[in-house]
Design a protein around this motif. Structure first.
Motif, PDB file in Angstrom:
ATOM      1  N   ALA A 185       0.928   9.948  -9.524  1.00 11.84           N
ATOM      2  CA  ALA A 185      -0.331   9.679 -10.210  1.00 11.84           C
ATOM      3  C   ALA A 185      -0.202   9.907 -11.707  1.00 11.84           C
ATOM      4  O   ALA A 185      -0.856   9.253 -12.503  1.00 11.84           O
ATOM      5  N   ALA A 230       0.835  -1.204   0.000  1.00 11.98           N
ATOM      6  CA  ALA A 230       0.000   0.000   0.000  1.00 11.98           C
ATOM      7  C   ALA A 230       0.870   1.255   0.000  1.00 11.98           C
ATOM      8  O   ALA A 230       0.571   2.231  -0.703  1.00 11.98           O
ATOM      9  N   ALA A 231       1.944   1.253   0.759  1.00 13.49           N
ATOM     10  CA  ALA A 231       2.840   2.407   0.795  1.00 13.49           C
ATOM     11  C   ALA A 231       3.522   2.614  -0.555  1.00 13.49           C
ATOM     12  O   ALA A 231       3.679   3.747  -1.016  1.00 13.49           O
ATOM     13  N   ARG A 250       2.320   1.725  -3.460  1.00 13.27           N
ATOM     14  CA  ARG A 250       1.301   2.171  -4.404  1.00 13.27           C
ATOM     15  C   ARG A 250       1.010   3.662  -4.205  1.00 13.27           C
ATOM     16  O   ARG A 250       0.845   4.395  -5.166  1.00 13.27           O
ATOM     17  N   ASP A 251       1.001   4.130  -2.963  1.00 15.16           N
ATOM     18  CA  ASP A 251       0.751   5.543  -2.684  1.00 15.16           C
ATOM     19  C   ASP A 251       1.941   6.416  -3.051  1.00 15.16           C
ATOM     20  O   ASP A 251       1.779   7.594  -3.361  1.00 15.16           O
ATOM     21  N   ALA A 252       3.139   5.863  -3.021  1.00 16.62           N
ATOM     22  CA  ALA A 252       4.346   6.638  -3.304  1.00 16.62           C
ATOM     23  C   ALA A 252       4.523   6.896  -4.789  1.00 16.62           C
ATOM     24  O   ALA A 252       5.203   7.849  -5.181  1.00 16.62           O
ATOM     25  N   ARG A 253       3.937   6.072  -5.650  1.00 13.34           N
ATOM     26  CA  ARG A 253       4.066   6.272  -7.093  1.00 13.34           C
ATOM     27  C   ARG A 253       3.340   7.540  -7.509  1.00 13.34           C
ATOM     28  O   ARG A 253       2.238   7.803  -7.035  1.00 13.34           O
TER      29      ARG A 253
END
Length: 86
Positions: free
Chosen positions: A33, A25-26, A28-31
């Motif tokens: 947008a 999850a971390a 995925r959030d760090a990529r």
């Protein structure tokens, strides 16, 4: 004793799975947008033309070159010295 060992293994497995899920999850959030913005285009539509100094042969952008007597120079000193004979 067997039941206690069973529950310890189950708890460790659940913690391991939770840790992996948190890392995913971390990540995925760090990529970002969207892709990073492109630098603004230069006037004239592209890369600047490069020219060669008639004295030393160095290549430099046309906007930084000194133009005298139909030749390009990298500095006023080289323009005074003149072209090299090679």
């Amino acid at each position: 004793m067997g039941k206690l060992l069973f529950w310890i293994v189950i708890i460790i497995a659940v913690l391991f799975v939770a840790r992996i899920a948190a890392r995913m999850a971390a990540a995925r959030d760090a990529r970002p947008a969207s892709p990073p913005p492109k630098p603004p285009a230069q006037p004239g539509g592209g890369a600047e033309a490069m020219v060669r100094c008639a004295h030393c042969g160095i290549h430099l952008p046309r906007s930084e070159a000194l133009l005298q007597n139909g030749r390009t120079w990298c500095s006023a000193d080289h323009a005074q010295r003149g072209p090299t004979s090679k």
